[in-house]
Design a protein around this motif. Structure first.
Motif, mmCIF file in Angstrom:
data_model
loop_
_atom_site.group_PDB
_atom_site.id
_atom_site.type_symbol
_atom_site.label_atom_id
_atom_site.label_comp_id
_atom_site.label_asym_id
_atom_site.label_seq_id
_atom_site.Cartn_x
_atom_site.Cartn_y
_atom_site.Cartn_z
ATOM 1 N N GLY A 150 1.140 -1.170 -0.078
ATOM 2 C CA GLY A 150 0.098 0.118 -0.067
ATOM 3 C C GLY A 150 0.911 1.353 0.174
ATOM 4 O O GLY A 150 1.980 1.038 -0.017
ATOM 5 N N SER A 151 0.290 2.349 -0.174
ATOM 6 C CA SER A 151 0.777 3.694 0.106
ATOM 7 C C SER A 151 1.989 3.682 1.155
ATOM 8 O O SER A 151 2.826 4.581 0.872
ATOM 9 C CB SER A 151 -0.113 4.813 0.205
ATOM 10 N N ARG A 152 1.495 3.404 2.401
ATOM 11 C CA ARG A 152 2.428 3.416 3.593
ATOM 12 C C ARG A 152 3.653 2.853 3.134
ATOM 13 O O ARG A 152 4.872 3.336 3.397
ATOM 14 C CB ARG A 152 1.693 3.013 4.964
ATOM 15 N N ASP A 153 3.508 1.519 2.917
ATOM 16 C CA ASP A 153 4.907 0.699 2.508
ATOM 17 C C ASP A 153 5.630 1.348 1.322
ATOM 18 O O ASP A 153 6.985 1.415 1.378
ATOM 19 C CB ASP A 153 4.353 -0.953 2.240
ATOM 20 N N ARG A 154 4.976 1.882 0.524
ATOM 21 C CA ARG A 154 5.699 2.608 -0.595
ATOM 22 C C ARG A 154 6.538 3.738 -0.230
ATOM 23 O O ARG A 154 7.576 4.063 -0.519
ATOM 24 C CB ARG A 154 4.713 3.082 -1.843
ATOM 25 N N ASN A 155 5.800 4.666 0.704
ATOM 26 C CA ASN A 155 6.420 5.797 1.248
ATOM 27 C C ASN A 155 7.728 5.547 2.113
ATOM 28 O O ASN A 155 8.592 5.999 1.914
ATOM 29 C CB ASN A 155 5.758 6.491 2.016
ATOM 30 N N LEU A 156 7.623 4.210 2.862
ATOM 31 C CA LEU A 156 8.852 3.844 3.495
ATOM 32 C C LEU A 156 10.027 3.471 2.734
ATOM 33 O O LEU A 156 11.070 3.788 3.116
ATOM 34 C CB LEU A 156 8.296 2.806 4.678
ATOM 35 N N ALA A 157 9.333 2.821 1.630
ATOM 36 C CA ALA A 157 10.554 2.253 0.827
ATOM 37 C C ALA A 157 11.406 3.533 0.101
ATOM 38 O O ALA A 157 12.474 3.410 -0.025
ATOM 39 C CB ALA A 157 9.858 1.283 -0.163
ATOM 40 N N ARG A 158 10.691 4.484 -0.153
ATOM 41 C CA ARG A 158 11.070 5.556 -0.793
ATOM 42 C C ARG A 158 12.052 6.435 0.342
ATOM 43 O O ARG A 158 13.230 6.926 -0.172
ATOM 44 C CB ARG A 158 10.006 6.615 -1.185
ATOM 45 N N ILE A 159 11.507 6.465 1.254
ATOM 46 C CA ILE A 159 12.454 7.090 2.427
ATOM 47 C C ILE A 159 13.778 6.152 2.532
ATOM 48 O O ILE A 159 14.788 7.088 2.858
ATOM 49 C CB ILE A 159 11.590 7.426 3.535
ATOM 50 N N LYS A 160 13.795 5.178 2.577
ATOM 51 C CA LYS A 160 15.028 4.172 3.067
ATOM 52 C C LYS A 160 15.753 4.543 1.737
ATOM 53 O O LYS A 160 16.953 4.629 1.918
ATOM 54 C CB LYS A 160 14.427 2.708 3.113
ATOM 55 N N MET A 161 15.386 4.585 0.699
ATOM 56 C CA MET A 161 16.117 4.609 -0.512
ATOM 57 C C MET A 161 16.791 6.207 -0.599
ATOM 58 O O MET A 161 18.070 6.438 -1.044
ATOM 59 C CB MET A 161 15.661 4.391 -1.746
ATOM 60 N N ALA A 162 15.865 6.941 -0.249
ATOM 61 C CA ALA A 162 16.405 8.563 -0.022
ATOM 62 C C ALA A 162 17.499 8.724 0.855
ATOM 63 O O ALA A 162 18.370 9.401 0.689
ATOM 64 C CB ALA A 162 15.258 9.388 0.174
ATOM 65 N N ILE A 163 17.415 7.987 2.044
ATOM 66 C CA ILE A 163 18.477 8.257 2.959
ATOM 67 C C ILE A 163 19.881 7.550 2.450
ATOM 68 O O ILE A 163 20.930 7.953 2.715
ATOM 69 C CB ILE A 163 18.249 7.085 4.293
ATOM 70 N N ARG A 164 19.700 6.656 1.510
ATOM 71 C CA ARG A 164 20.790 5.980 0.782
ATOM 72 C C ARG A 164 21.145 7.011 -0.147
ATOM 73 O O ARG A 164 22.352 6.712 -0.916
ATOM 74 C CB ARG A 164 20.778 4.676 0.355
ATOM 75 N N GLY A 165 20.506 7.986 -0.507
ATOM 76 C CA GLY A 165 20.849 8.784 -1.926
ATOM 77 C C GLY A 165 20.492 8.616 -3.267
ATOM 78 O O GLY A 165 20.719 9.335 -4.052
#
Length: 209
Positions: A146-161
């Motif tokens: 869902g959207s929550r899981d998608r946003n968490l995945a985006r944040i994790k990847m953003a932290i990695r740059g």
């Protein structure tokens, strides 16, 4: 500060931008592709938005050589999963094309490579068309539901740059017969088993690695 920490690199440049029309085999397990079998599928979004949202869309139908049942496979890929270019899920695009979503169930596909968090929908169009379907989304290197899981995945990847890519994977069958979702799980497992590790990563990310 937000602008300074905004990811600049694209995850698609790390794993390579996929080309699903060549990645997905025409035959695997008990499944054989049907010529021109993708022309009657529901589009992931209205035609005028395809170029803005997606880098690639792919559709193909497969017939099971033993049971003769037909599974429709659709993949939509976007290089950049920013807020205004996120993938459209079947929960939105099916009703926009005249279908009614009768039931939504959160489901986990028990793949041999690891659990895949997915969604099952029962959709209908009038009294004549019943189309159960299963879908999941890869965001960067993770599978999301869902959207929550998608946003968490985006944040994790953003932290990695990284700015993440995304892929919507959908299988469906026009049928009122029993066992539709079980058949869809089988199809997903058969397809994943036919791919190389690099090919599987473009479908399910790092699941099982």
């Amino acid at each position: 500060l937000a602008e300074m920490v905004k990811p600049r690199k694209y995850w698609a440049d790390v794993i390579g931008e996929p080309h699903y029309s060549t990645l997905i085999p025409l035959q695997f397990g008990e499944w054989q592709a049907i010529p021109n079998g993708g022309k009657t599928m529901v589009n992931p979004v209205q035609e005028e938005n395809l170029m803005r949202l997606y880098s690639e869309t792919f559709a193909r139908s497969y017939r099971n050589v033993r049971t003769k049942r037909v599974i429709m496979l659709s993949i939509a890929y976007g290089r950049d999963q920013a807020n205004d270019t996120q993938l459209h899920t079947p929960e939105a695009c099916y009703p926009s094309q005249g279908f009614r979503v009768e039931k939504r169930t959160e489901h986990t596909v028990a793949s041999k490579f690891g659990p895949l968090e997915s969604v099952q929908l029962m959709t209908t169009m009038g009294a004549r068309r019943t189309e159960p379907l299963t879908f999941f989304i890869r965001v960067g290197d993770e599978v999301a539901r869902g959207s929550r899981d998608r946003n968490l995945a985006r944040i994790k990847m953003a932290i990695r740059g990284y700015r993440v890519d995304g892929m919507l994977f959908r299988v469906s069958e026009v049928t009122k017969r029993d066992g539709a979702y079980e058949l869809q799980d089988q199809f997903i497992n058969d397809l994943l088993g036919s791919l190389s590790p690099e090919g599987r990563r473009r479908i399910i990310g790092s699941v099982g690695t």
